[in-house]
Design a protein around this motif. Structure first.
Motif, PDB file in Angstrom:
ATOM      1  N   GLU A 223      -5.466  15.684   7.790  1.00 28.76           N
ATOM      2  CA  GLU A 223      -5.694  14.236   7.841  1.00 28.76           C
ATOM      3  C   GLU A 223      -4.628  13.445   7.080  1.00 28.76           C
ATOM      4  N   MET A 224      -4.298  13.911   5.896  1.00 28.39           N
ATOM      5  CA  MET A 224      -3.316  13.153   5.094  1.00 28.39           C
ATOM      6  C   MET A 224      -1.930  13.235   5.739  1.00 28.39           C
ATOM      7  N   GLY A 271     -14.260   6.109   3.527  1.00 24.45           N
ATOM      8  CA  GLY A 271     -13.824   6.201   2.139  1.00 24.45           C
ATOM      9  C   GLY A 271     -12.359   5.813   2.070  1.00 24.45           C
ATOM     10  N   VAL A 272     -11.831   5.809   0.888  1.00 29.63           N
ATOM     11  CA  VAL A 272     -10.461   5.324   0.719  1.00 29.63           C
ATOM     12  C   VAL A 272      -9.549   6.424   0.173  1.00 29.63           C
ATOM     13  N   SER A 273      -8.443   6.650   0.861  1.00 31.89           N
ATOM     14  CA  SER A 273      -7.437   7.577   0.348  1.00 31.89           C
ATOM     15  C   SER A 273      -6.221   6.787  -0.097  1.00 31.89           C
ATOM     16  N   ARG A 285      -1.492  12.759  -2.318  1.00 34.34           N
ATOM     17  CA  ARG A 285      -2.689  11.914  -2.390  1.00 34.34           C
ATOM     18  C   ARG A 285      -2.997  11.733  -3.871  1.00 34.34           C
ATOM     19  N   GLY A 288      -8.221   8.083  -4.774  1.00 31.66           N
ATOM     20  CA  GLY A 288      -9.098   7.704  -3.675  1.00 31.66           C
ATOM     21  C   GLY A 288     -10.298   7.004  -4.278  1.00 31.66           C
ATOM     22  N   THR A 289     -11.091   6.409  -3.447  1.00 31.47           N
ATOM     23  CA  THR A 289     -12.346   5.864  -3.952  1.00 31.47           C
ATOM     24  C   THR A 289     -13.403   5.968  -2.860  1.00 31.47           C
ATOM     25  N   ASN A 290     -14.593   6.295  -3.335  1.00 32.75           N
ATOM     26  CA  ASN A 290     -15.683   6.414  -2.371  1.00 32.75           C
ATOM     27  C   ASN A 290     -16.339   5.060  -2.084  1.00 32.75           C
TER      28      ASN A 290
HETATM   29  C1  LIG Z   1     -12.924  12.156   2.660  1.00 31.25           C
HETATM   30  C2  LIG Z   1     -11.917  11.292   3.389  1.00 31.25           C
HETATM   31  C3  LIG Z   1     -10.524  11.825   3.109  1.00 31.25           C
HETATM   32  C4  LIG Z   1     -12.212  11.436   4.870  1.00 31.25           C
HETATM   33  O1  LIG Z   1     -11.391  10.640   5.618  1.00 31.25           O
HETATM   34  C5  LIG Z   1     -12.022   9.798   3.002  1.00 31.25           C
HETATM   35  O2  LIG Z   1     -13.262   9.341   3.326  1.00 31.25           O
HETATM   36  C6  LIG Z   1     -11.763   9.541   1.513  1.00 31.25           C
HETATM   37  O3  LIG Z   1     -10.637   9.558   1.110  1.00 31.25           O
HETATM   38  N1  LIG Z   1     -12.793   9.269   0.708  1.00 31.25           N
HETATM   39  C7  LIG Z   1     -12.689   8.974  -0.710  1.00 31.25           C
HETATM   40  C8  LIG Z   1     -13.037  10.157  -1.561  1.00 31.25           C
HETATM   41  C9  LIG Z   1     -12.512   9.983  -2.957  1.00 31.25           C
HETATM   42  O4  LIG Z   1     -11.333  10.222  -3.185  1.00 31.25           O
HETATM   43  O5  LIG Z   1     -13.257   9.595  -3.812  1.00 31.25           O
END
Ligand SMILES: CC(C)(CO)[C@@H](O)C(=O)NCCC(=O)O
Ligand SMILES: Nc1ncnc2c1ncn2[C@@H]1O[C@H](COP(=O)(O)OP(=O)(O)OP(=O)(O)O)[C@@H](O)[C@H]1O
Ligand SMILES: [Mn+2]
Length: 924
Positions: A223-224, A271-273, A285, A288-290
């Motif tokens: 995905e990334m 979610g956020v990457s 990467r 990220g944030t949920n």
């Molecule tokens: C799990 C993925 C990569 C799926 O696209 C995406 O939803 C995401 O980056 N979520 C954030 C998870 C985190 O880093 O807290």
């Protein structure tokens, strides 16, 4: 000097039948009778014959346009409740000439990118063959495996409706495409073991289902990797992909390909990457944030009982977050906390008011909840992104993912957070293909897709009407078959501008010290899907090239008129709208005036006005907007409704009338001395440029006289100095001074404009003069018809006709391979002699009255290689576009300004003023 005043032209009127232009019914009838039945027939077989695939009438196709995938609407049905707005429509029998498909199956949405092949169907006519020989163009010398021309389509579905997506793929046979390298050449598929590239979590989760339902194996791509590949491709290959969005103002950013990395990519999906990108395939990467798009949609649904994401977003536009957010002022008794830079209106705590109020959920307006939630999540994403940018010293942050959804408030909030916290150091940018990064990346991961070396100039984005292709709710590619496309529009699309695509809402007010106030949303609704008309179909045209004589291709901007000034935009919109009925009349007449043509004309009018309305509301919806884009959009829209040459009969009549006068004009010219002749020739070009069916003022004129009367009147009015008058400079270059004869030009490229007098009495005599001086002449004409512009296909016949009366033209045309088996004897009975300098015709690669010199045909690019003079003629090519273009060689720009406003704006002059701008070659 006398010019042609009181001249022999007066005497030749009697040679011409009274070719009166007017718009009354009688004359339309006359036009209709003129051989147009045949044309009508041809076109109706063309569009009724959808089984046989794509036929472009009259062999007029070029790479840029022409055939389209055909849509099979049989058994089309509305799924679910047809009362619902934008019901889902299934096209069970539709298949496409699809070659490739890639998927990104995310937590919320499935994104599809598919490629439909589009072979270059242009006929190898004699002209092309000889031009190729003369210019030494060979096929396929550019790359080891040619990328085929084709189109990239973008579609999305909700992940929860995976079945719809599978039905879509299956009904279009998207999974049966030619696989691997076979896509990119013409070999047949290797085996039946179909493999589809897919990324996102669903590539793992649903792999078995795909095997079961479609018999295809999913090849999983990281995905990334895909997000980065997609973002890099878009940023490098699409000219106006990235833009900033601040306080409601959208501005496209020109990305320097050599200065792209490093940047921060923030993909806001469910979610956020957050990814630091250092190069192609080089990334990490970093965070990220949920708290992302899924959070907004999920929480929002629970809290507001909304049924769709769009509904939730729409609610936010009518919301006031102050009823629910706790502001600094709420805590500080209405005061700012200015010492730390917080205004009273700054949100101190999202949803904070809900703790003190004795209110239940039902007591809050869903609108306010939605806005507060949207603001909280967007701001948080902006802030986290900024912190990560800070961590790595990055200045540029690109935001993708469908959470953004082209929504003004979302983008403004993110931009605000980035700007505020970075004190303007970092910049938030958004991408037009926001949600498709992963899917594009998966598409790129096919071996030998050839996209790596596709460059900006190979891609043309088009915005066909008909069915939305970015999908969601109506599934289907751009409609191809016209008859069915129209029924589609009549059936599923209401009247007029209601088919206008959705508009992201009005700019919010962003003010204060870190404050972010309520959006002052104008208009009540966010229409169905803002992205539906924001991205078009990407046409891959590997044969297009940058015009080699541009002095500075990077700085080149084709449009002279920038439509970002709203007044300017309004003006040109009015001009185009007012011209529309007349254009529809001509278009319908050109197709035999049948009922069917009328239906298509109607559909065209609707579609075009819908485009205009859409752009009026959001000028940057289709990317950066200039006048040239609008004019081209109109031509494309005509072609979409299979009006391939609306001015066909007018062009024919004007050509005939002008050719009848030509011998006398040439005779007269030949009696002049060199100096008088040169001036008369340039005057002739300017005067004859009056025949422009794109100009309202001129169309009105045509109703008042015959072509020759108008031409004569126009010549009589020629008075130097022209408004821009570099004639003396040009004359000196041509004839020298102090008795010194300068070297003639080696090769001149003459970009011609209109049919009839313009090309026959204006440009051909000028070409002849150059030929006589030993300069090779290349006439550069449109590949596809646009207004009454002459096309490259039409020119050889015109030249052949003219050559009957002129030895110079005849010999040059023979030498240039233009007169292969046409007539050979001139009136003076002399025999051919091919030692003369050649006269050639090349197509310019476009079908618009303007020209973007960054995307021209390979023929023209080849012809340009030894050219040392470029002559641009006509408003479209030398004023609307290219007025400010600088060339590596000498350039002459000739036009009569047939629009009052343009005259004022560009040359501080008035309508019918002339421009003769000569620019010597820059010192090298
Ligand atoms: C799990 C993925 C990569 C799926 O696209 C995406 O939803 C995401 O980056 N979520 C954030 C998870 C985190 O880093 O807290
Ligand atoms: N029509 C829609 N239906 C559902 N969500 C939408 C829609 N339009 C925009 N969104 C927003 O876009 C988000 C999904 O964006 P995107 O498709 O980029 O992510 P995804 O790939 O599904 O998620 P992830 O990458 O986290 O698995 C949703 O969570 C929602 O906030
Ligand atoms: Mn995703």
């Amino acid at each position: 000097m006398a010019g042609l005043n009181g001249d022999p032209i007066l005497g030749i009127d009697d040679k011409i039948e009274n070719l009166q232009y007017n718009n009354n019914n009688n004359s339309n009838e006359a036009i209709d009778k003129e051989g147009l039945v045949g044309i009508g027939e041809e076109s109706s077989t063309c569009y009724k014959n959808n089984q046989g695939g794509e036929k472009d009438m009259a062999g007029n196709s070029i790479h840029r346009s022409g055939s389209r995938p055909q849509l099979d609407l049989s058994k089309a049905e509305i799924q679910g409740n047809s009362e619902e707005r934008d019901p889902t429509i299934l096209l069970p029998n539709q298949s496409d000439d699809i070659s490739h498909l890639a998927l990104d199956i995310g937590g919320s949405l499935i994104k599809l990118v598919y490629f439909s092949r589009h072979e270059d169907q242009s006929v190898e006519d004699k002209r092309k063959k000889t031009v190729k020989e003369r210019l030494g163009i060979t096929n396929g010398n550019r790359r080891s495996y040619p990328v085929l021309g084709g189109r990239l389509h973008f579609v999305k579905f909700e992940t929860s409706k995976l079945n719809e997506c599978l039905d879509f793929i299956s009904s279009k046979q998207l999974h049966c495409g030619r696989i691997d390298s076979h896509l990119w050449n013409s070999e047949p598929p290797a085996n039946e073991n179909a493999v589809i590239k897919a990324t996102g979590g669903g590539a793992y989760k649903f792999a078995d289902l795909f095997k079961e339902r479609l018999g295809v194996s999913i090849e999983k791509e990281d995905e990334m990797d895909c997000l980065v590949a997609g973002a890099n491709f878009l940023l490098k290959a699409i000219r106006h992909e990235a833009f900033t969005h601040m306080e409601g103002h959208k501005e496209f950013v020109q990305i320097d390909h050599n200065d792209l990395f490093p940047y921060l990519l923030v993909n806001v999906g469910s979610g956020v990457s957050i990814i630091k990108v250092d190069g192609d395939g080089k990334f990490q990467r970093v965070s990220g944030t949920n708290v992302g798009g899924g959070t907004y949609w999920g929480l929002g649904r629970l809290l507001t009982k909304c049924n769709s994401f769009d509904e939730l977003l729409e609610l936010s536009q009518r919301g006031d977050n102050r009823t629910i957010d706790m502001l600094v002022g709420d805590i500080y008794g209405g005061m700012d906390y200015s010492k730390i830079g917080l205004s009273a209106s700054t949100i101190a705590s999202s949803f904070g008011k809900a703790i003190s109020d004795k209110k239940e959920l039902e007591d809050y307006r869903p609108e306010d909840i939605s806005l507060s939630l949207l603001r909280m999540i967007s701001y948080n994403i902006g802030q986290i992104s900024y912190l990560n940018a800070l961590r790595f010293g990055l200045k540029r942050i690109f935001f993708g993912g469908f959470f953004i959804r082209g929504h003004a408030y979302t983008m403004d909030t993110i931009s605000f957070a980035v700007q505020f916290w970075s004190k303007g150091e970092a910049q938030a940018m958004f991408l037009r293909h926001e949600g498709f990064l992963g899917a594009l990346g998966a598409f790129m991961s096919y071996q030998k897709h050839g996209l790596d070396d596709l460059m900006v100039h190979h891609l043309v984005e088009r915005f066909p009407m008909g069915a939305p292709y970015t999908g969601g709710r109506i599934h289907g590619p751009p409609l191809g078959d016209l008859n069915e496309k129209i029924s589609w529009m009549e059936k599923f699309v209401q009247k007029g501008t209601e088919i206008t695509a959705p508009v992201p809402m009005a700019p919010p007010g962003t003010t204060g010290l870190g404050g972010f106030e309520v959006p002052s949303s104008r208009g009540a609704t966010l229409r169905s899907d803002a992205s539906a008309l924001n991205i078009g179909v990407l046409h891959l045209v590997p044969t297009l090239e940058v015009f080699p004589l541009l002095a500075n291709p990077k700085m080149y901007e084709p449009n002279t008129i920038d439509l970002s000034d709203h007044k300017e935009l309004e003006y040109w919109f009015t001009v185009l709208s007012e011209h529309s009925p007349d254009l529809v009349d001509k278009a319908v007449a050109s197709e035999g005036g049948t009922d069917d043509a009328k239906r298509r004309g109607d559909a065209f009018a609707r579609a075009f006005s819908a485009h205009l309305a859409r752009l009026m509301e959001e000028p940057a919806a289709y990317g950066k907007l200039g006048l040239a884009n609008l004019l081209e959009l109109r031509e494309e829209c005509l072609r979409e409704f299979q009006f391939h040459d609306a001015y066909r009969s007018i062009k024919q009549r004007e050509n005939e009338a002008s050719l009848a006068v030509l011998p006398d004009l040439l005779l007269e010219l030949d009696h002049m001395d060199e100096e008088a002749r040169l001036l008369t020739l340039i005057e002739g070009v300017l005067a004859a440029n009056i025949f422009d069916w794109g100009s309202r003022a001129c169309v009105d004129l045509y109703h008042k006289g015959t072509i020759i009367e108008i031409y004569r009147m126009s010549r009589n009015k020629m008075q130097r100095p022209w408004r821009v008058d570099d004639f003396d400079l040009f004359k000196e270059r041509m004839l020298g001074s102090d008795g010194k004869k300068p070297k003639p030009h080696k090769r001149a490229l003459l970009f011609v404009d209109n049919s009839g007098a313009d090309v026959v009495l204006g440009m051909l005599p000028l070409a002849r003069e150059l030929l006589r001086r030993g300069t090779e002449v290349v006439l550069v004409a449109n590949s596809l018809p646009a207004l009454n512009d002459v096309t490259a296909m039409e020119l050889p016949d015109i030249v052949a006709e003219a050559a009957k009366h002129c030895d110079v033209l005849r010999r040059a045309a023979e030498a240039g391979g233009l007169l292969v088996d046409a007539m050979t004897n001139t009136e003076d009975g002399s025999k051919g002699n091919s030692s003369s300098v050649p006269l050639m015709v090349v197509e310019n690669g476009c079908g618009s009255p303007c020209i973007d010199l960054r995307q021209v045909s390979s023929e023209l690019a080849a012809a340009a290689k030894c050219a040392d003079l470029v002559i641009l003629e006509g408003m479209g090519r030398s004023l609307h576009t290219n007025f400010n273009a600088r060339f590596k060689c000498e350039a002459l720009k000739l036009a009569m300004v047939k629009n009052q406003r343009l005259a004022e704006k560009l040359i501080q002059g008035k309508i019918y003023d002339c421009v003769c701008r000569y620019e010597p070659a820059p010192a090298s």
